[in-house]
Scaffold this active site. Structure first.
Site, short mmCIF file in Angstrom:
data_model
loop_
_atom_site.label_atom_id
_atom_site.label_comp_id
_atom_site.label_asym_id
_atom_site.label_seq_id
_atom_site.Cartn_x
_atom_site.Cartn_y
_atom_site.Cartn_z
CB THR A 155 -0.91 0.00 1.26
OG1 THR A 155 -1.82 -1.07 1.13
CG2 THR A 155 -1.70 1.29 1.38
CB THR A 174 0.54 -4.29 6.17
OG1 THR A 174 -0.72 -4.27 5.49
CG2 THR A 174 1.12 -2.91 6.27
N1 ASP Z 1 -2.62 -5.61 0.25
C1 ASP Z 1 -1.56 -4.73 0.69
C2 ASP Z 1 -0.27 -5.53 0.69
O1 ASP Z 1 -0.04 -6.26 1.59
C3 ASP Z 1 -1.87 -4.19 2.03
C4 ASP Z 1 -0.83 -3.26 2.59
O2 ASP Z 1 0.25 -3.06 2.10
O3 ASP Z 1 -1.11 -2.69 3.65
O4 ASP Z 1 0.50 -5.41 -0.22
#
Ligand code: ASP
Length: 350
Positions: A20, A96
């Protein structure tokens, strides 16, 4: 405690895998998609105020971390190994969703680490006004560059920095899909906390045995691991498929409380069948905090007697990385079971 650190001439490699932090909205689909890495640095001009040399490396393609595979961990380990002598620390921008898995695996794959490897990311893309990505990135960079007066890294470990907390990577789990406090390290206090200053908990930080011995990496991973979460109503067929699956060498069994599972006959017959055939069953708790202790209750003791191995206070993410790593070292399951009792990188309290 707050430690003094030299800022001059620190050199860092900022590695971008996706997530993200570097996404923006695709007007056509209204979904978040990764965008060009160079734009991230433009969004954080504050980084230029540090007297650091910051080089960057972007993976191609950059990915949503729900697409992460062990191949990415192997590439990260090799990249850090190749560039190790050129940098004082490494910051890995990562989604994340699987960050705790990646940080856990890397903690086992990098041995005799004498430099910080700090994972971070964000809940909101870096381009949006209320993003958490800017603070996460700036503090992760500062921590990756931090040294003591003798010139040694303050945190020579694989960590996750998120929402003012620096946590040991293999102790961390994602706990929220929408709070800025997305990660917690339930069984280990933070290694550092960022307020007006960054306060390091030096007594918890693990230093290499020999600062000058050089980094060693292990990229051989055996991924034949399944995860079985015990729940009321679980059926014999499901338990059997997972515990006795032909392709499975080890199973992480997520049990209740301090390591308890049903002791009914059909369940224990399958557990015994699996362990008798040599499979590794590693017991971790479904609880967010606390430890497995199979000597406390008779149900737990039945598992222990059937050859189930304790995961102590390990997270599931860490147990997965540890099994991949240990099984990549040897084909001998008895040896793996013995090594699971050892604390390699601060991943269990023993
Ligand atoms: N879907 C994203 C990922 O893990 C979520 C994030 O980065 O917070 O790449």
């Amino acid at each position: 405690m707050t430690r003094t650190h030299t800022r001059e001439k620190a050199s860092l490699l900022l590695i971008y895998t996706g997530g993200t932090i570097g996404m923006k909205q695709d007007p056509a689909t209204q979904t978040l998609r990764p965008f060009d890495f160079s734009q991230i640095l433009e969004e954080v001009p504050e980084l230029r105020k540090f007297a650091y040399r910051i080089d960057s490396y972007a993976f191609d393609p950059i990915i949503d971390s729900s697409d992460v595979e062990p191949g990415l961990w192997q590439c990260l380990a090799e990249l850090i190994y190749e560039r190790y002598s050129s940098y004082d620390g490494f910051v890995i921008l990562h989604g994340t969703d699987t960050m705790a898995y990646s940080a856990s695996a890397l903690s086992f794959m990098l041995d005799n680490l004498a430099k910080p490897v700090i994972f971070t990311g964000s809940q909101l893309p870096i381009g949006v006004p209320r993003t958490d990505g800017r603070e996460n990135l700036i503090s992760a960079v500062e921590i990756a560059a931090a040294k003591d007066t003798g010139g040694h890294a303050l945190v020579p470990e694989v960590c996750i920095y998120f929402d003012n907390m620096l946590m040991r990577g293999n102790r961390t789990s994602k706990v929220s899909s929408d709070n800025f406090t997305a990660f917690r390290s339930m069984n280990m206090p933070p290694l550092a906390e960022a307020g007006i200053s960054i306060k390091y908990n030096a007594s918890l930080i693990i230093n290499p045995q020999d600062w000058d011995a050089g980094l060693r990496i292990s990229t051989s991973l055996d991924t034949r691991v399944s995860i079985l979460k015990i729940h009321p109503g679980i059926t014999p067929q499901v338990v059997k498929n997972i515990l006795c699956g032909e392709e499975t060498r080890a199973v992480i069994m997520e049990t209740y409380g301090c390591g308890n599972a049903p002791c009914k006959e059909w369940f224990m017959d399958i557990v015994r069948q699996a362990t008798a055939s040599g499979k590794i069953i590693l017991n971790v708790t479904q609880c967010l905090s606390g430890t497995v202790d199979m000597t406390l209750y008779s149900n737990g003791k039945t598992l222990l007697d059937a050859g189930v191995v304790s995961g102590y206070d390990s997270t599931t993410e860490s147990a997965l990385g540890k099994l991949f790593y240990l099984m990549g070292q040897t084909q001998d399951n008895t040896a793996v079971k013995e090594m699971l009792n050892q604390n390699f990188k601060g991943e269990i309290s023993k």
